[in-house]
Design a protein around this motif. Structure first.
Motif, PDB file in Angstrom:
ATOM      1  N   TRP A  19      42.909  41.710  42.774  1.00 17.14           N
ATOM      2  CA  TRP A  19      42.460  42.635  41.726  1.00 17.14           C
ATOM      3  C   TRP A  19      41.325  42.030  40.908  1.00 17.14           C
ATOM      4  O   TRP A  19      40.301  42.680  40.670  1.00 17.14           O
ATOM      5  CB  TRP A  19      43.651  42.981  40.837  1.00 17.14           C
ATOM      6  CG  TRP A  19      43.322  43.772  39.600  1.00 17.14           C
ATOM      7  CD1 TRP A  19      42.778  45.016  39.544  1.00 17.14           C
ATOM      8  CD2 TRP A  19      43.522  43.357  38.244  1.00 17.14           C
ATOM      9  NE1 TRP A  19      42.636  45.422  38.245  1.00 17.14           N
ATOM     10  CE2 TRP A  19      43.085  44.422  37.411  1.00 17.14           C
ATOM     11  CE3 TRP A  19      44.050  42.214  37.647  1.00 17.14           C
ATOM     12  CZ2 TRP A  19      43.143  44.348  36.022  1.00 17.14           C
ATOM     13  CZ3 TRP A  19      44.113  42.158  36.261  1.00 17.14           C
ATOM     14  CH2 TRP A  19      43.668  43.209  35.466  1.00 17.14           C
ATOM     15  N   GLU A  29      45.284  46.388  33.576  1.00 15.56           N
ATOM     16  CA  GLU A  29      45.377  46.772  34.979  1.00 15.56           C
ATOM     17  C   GLU A  29      45.608  48.268  35.155  1.00 15.56           C
ATOM     18  O   GLU A  29      45.047  48.902  36.064  1.00 15.56           O
ATOM     19  CB  GLU A  29      46.517  45.989  35.632  1.00 15.56           C
ATOM     20  CG  GLU A  29      46.570  46.070  37.137  1.00 15.56           C
ATOM     21  CD  GLU A  29      47.635  45.152  37.709  1.00 15.56           C
ATOM     22  OE1 GLU A  29      47.554  44.836  38.903  1.00 15.56           O
ATOM     23  OE2 GLU A  29      48.548  44.740  36.955  1.00 15.56           O
ATOM     24  N   ARG A  71      47.622  38.568  41.366  1.00 17.98           N
ATOM     25  CA  ARG A  71      46.539  39.444  40.900  1.00 17.98           C
ATOM     26  C   ARG A  71      45.168  38.932  41.329  1.00 17.98           C
ATOM     27  O   ARG A  71      44.133  39.427  40.849  1.00 17.98           O
ATOM     28  CB  ARG A  71      46.582  39.554  39.366  1.00 17.98           C
ATOM     29  CG  ARG A  71      47.714  40.442  38.835  1.00 17.98           C
ATOM     30  CD  ARG A  71      47.523  40.677  37.343  1.00 17.98           C
ATOM     31  NE  ARG A  71      48.423  41.698  36.827  1.00 17.98           N
ATOM     32  CZ  ARG A  71      49.598  41.451  36.269  1.00 17.98           C
ATOM     33  NH1 ARG A  71      50.040  40.193  36.185  1.00 17.98           N
ATOM     34  NH2 ARG A  71      50.359  42.431  35.816  1.00 17.98           N
TER      35      ARG A  71
END
Length: 357
Positions: free
Chosen positions: A269, A143, A266
């Protein structure tokens, strides 16, 4: 010299084991159809290791890349080479490989899978390759851009371009991995269509693909890896001992019903990464087999992280694993007891035949 050589370069955790089992298990049938699957999977893996110059994977190489290429130099039809480790080759290594296969028409084949499933699978793969980092550390490294090797070595896009830039667009092939619930042979039919061979082959030769471990089991293995210290530092010794006697004989045989994955925090993302992956592949001139929409996460759920496995749950898994290891050791002991007697009988039969003759 072959007419065409198909180089299947990965990516890891995209059904490679399933496809490879079908290729090598049906080698005779495919050969009659004009497609040669040379030597063995072990030879392909060693040739990849030699090409990439990563001796830590195998300290006793018997097959070099050049030796594998020489083994099919006189074959007049098509050839397929396969190793999910090939995709991690550098640009120079990929160029060397392609040039060594010419003047045959070289085709590059890569499989792509959605990132929601890729992240936990790929982390598990690193643990099964002796890594020790926690799942959350792995995700944070990707990330925050601290693990570019993930994109270079484990995801289709970059590895495909390193290899694909070396051949014409018509000789670049992307296979998308079907979403869960799709019949298992769909992936094979997609590969078979690229290779130009009959899709109907004996799929009984393909054992179940490498099953995933559950959260307690993979966390237990991660801690075992850390406790090993400097023992079994190379790939093959680790596979012969830890893979054979712990992972395959015991951990894979457990229920493994406590699944794990990327947390919902997440989800945004991962969705953004998926759209970027799809866009890059759509813009890269190549032959797409399947549907790039399959690279979007199919169903996001709140799976737990192995980092969150409780100590009591881990202790229970460890005790049950020890009990299973005792049973495994006992079965190996019984085999050792039976084998000498069988060997002695064979020696006696051989002596009798010599005396009679």
């Amino acid at each position: 010299m072959p007419q065409r050589v198909f180089v299947h370069i990965g990516a890891p955790k995209t059904g490679s084991t399933f496809v490879q089992n079908l290729l090598f298990g049906n080698a005779d049938r495919l050969r009659r159809a004009g497609l040669l699957v040379p030597a063995t999977f072990h030879a392909h893996d060693q040739a990849m290791t030699d090409l990439r110059q990563v001796p830590w994977r195998d300290v006793n190489l018997h097959w070099s890349w050049d030796r594998l290429v020489e083994s099919f130099a006189r074959w007049p039809g098509d050839v397929v080479l396969t190793s999910e480790g090939l995709g991690a080759a550098t640009a120079d290594q990929a160029r060397r490989a392609v040039e060594s296969l010419q003047p045959a028409e070289v085709h590059v084949v890569v499989a792509a899978r959605d990132l929601w499933r890729t992240f936990p699978s790929m982390w598990q793969q690193t643990i099964r390759a002796r890594s020790t980092w926690p799942f959350e550390d792995f995700l944070k490294a990707v990330e925050l851009g601290r693990f570019e090797g993930f994109w270079d070595e484990y995801v289709a896009n970059r590895m495909f371009q390193r290899w694909g830039d070396l051949v014409p667009a018509a000789q670049r092939h992307v296979v998308t991995v079907p979403q869960p619930g799709t019949p298992h042979d769909v992936l094979w039919h997609r590969f078979a269509g690229i290779l130009g061979v009959p899709g109907e082959i004996d799929d009984s030769v393909a054992p179940p693909s490498n099953p995933s471990l559950g959260a307690p089991e993979i966390e237990l293995l991660r801690r075992v890896n850390a406790a090993l210290g400097d023992d079994y530092p190379h790939r093959l010794p680790y596979q012969r001992v830890v893979h054979r006697h712990l992972i395959r004989a015991v951990l894979q045989e457990r229920d493994n019903d406590v699944r794990f994955g990327v947390g919902l925090d997440r989800a945004g993302w991962v969705s953004e990464l998926a759209e970027r992956q799809i866009s890059e592949l759509r813009d890269y001139p190549c032959h797409i087999v399947g549907d790039l929409a399959e690279l979007r996460p199919h169903r996001m759920d709140g799976s737990m992280s192995p980092d969150d496995v409780g100590e009591r749950q881990l202790l229970d898994a460890a005790v049950e694993t020890i009990v299973a290891l005792i049973g495994h050791a006992d079965s190996l002991q019984q085999q050792l007891i039976k084998e000498p007697a069988g060997m002695l009988s064979r020696v006696r039969r051989g002596l009798r035949r010599r005396l009679v003759s």
